[in-house]
Design an enzyme around this catalytic site. Sequence first.
Site, mmCIF file in Angstrom:
data_model
loop_
_atom_site.group_PDB
_atom_site.id
_atom_site.type_symbol
_atom_site.label_atom_id
_atom_site.label_comp_id
_atom_site.label_asym_id
_atom_site.label_seq_id
_atom_site.Cartn_x
_atom_site.Cartn_y
_atom_site.Cartn_z
ATOM 1 N N HIS A 1 -3.117 6.352 4.775
ATOM 2 C CA HIS A 1 -1.690 6.534 5.059
ATOM 3 C C HIS A 1 -1.223 7.884 4.535
ATOM 4 C CE1 HIS A 1 -1.601 2.500 6.369
ATOM 5 N NE2 HIS A 1 -0.896 1.919 5.418
ATOM 6 N N CYS B 1 0.812 -1.221 0.000
ATOM 7 C CA CYS B 1 0.000 0.000 0.000
ATOM 8 C C CYS B 1 0.844 1.269 0.000
ATOM 9 C CB CYS B 1 -0.965 0.001 1.184
ATOM 10 S SG CYS B 1 -0.158 -0.277 2.778
#
Length: 330
Positions: free
Chosen positions: A240, A128
Amino acid sequence: MKIAIVGASGAVGQEFLRILEQRDLPIGELLLFGSQRSAGRVYKFRGKDITVKLLQHNDDFKGVDFALTSAGAGTSREFAETITRHGAVMIDNSSAFRMDAEVPLVVPEVNPEDAKNAPRRIIANPNCTTIQMVVALKAIEQVSHIRRVHVSTYQSASGAGAAAMDELVEQYAELGAGKEPTVNKFAFQLAYNVIPHIDVFTDNDYTKEEMKMFHETRKIMHSDIAVSATCVRVPVMRAHSESIWLETERPVSVAEAREAFAKAKGVVLMDQPADKVYPMPLFIAGKDPVYVGRIRRDLTCENGLTFWCVSDQIKKGAALNAVQILETLI
């Protein structure tokens, strides 16, 4: 098309379901698979109830066109042959095959053509943190070749799965009640804390998560780019963030960089610092693109740029990227 989701009850599996519900894909039949723990659960898709089947070594994948898998590296390795032997293309969200020379590692905004060459009928979804970074880096790479990158990540609890999100909520409740916090998913209490440790440490004292960013970026971008990462878990529920410094072959002005990001596929420019306009996970969670802001000339390097990047790692960093790979193929 006949589509299968493996790991349907997990955080990414559930995101697969939501994204496929929203996208206009010609899905004739959807099959859901899971572990002993999740087999028998029922989920609704396009008005129909679908029961999760136990993942087994049998012929359940006969007739399946694409299998979206997110059940961990061990499961992916064990079941890859079972999933692909009847002709299904396996789009795998685990780390099992990312650095396999015969398995393309694909981010559709960056290297969609690689998805067309999958001799093992397996396509890997990158980590990711790598996905959101390379979507942003691609914009600058098209202006001037990037020699090196330093990146610090600020990774949310959901990067460690649904149980980790639950634990963070539980820790805040326990601490608020004057109790000792439950610590199972992380090395330390995450509430009111940051942990500079994601995945296991390797011989060079970088973690596996940090080394993934080095190796995966080079494979995706077909580049000699060097990446030095520090990956940190922060008490954020979802999405994130990354602080990225890069050095290009020639100086790239802030104006050039802004223009490149503004034009880039999959990127949204949020860069008006005087008006407090910059990406934050609080507002990015649940959204599809990669958001970029705080673009500056680096003060230590003539060819340096620095910027801030935020993306929902369950969506673009996992499930959405896999579905985009599927869309690239069809």
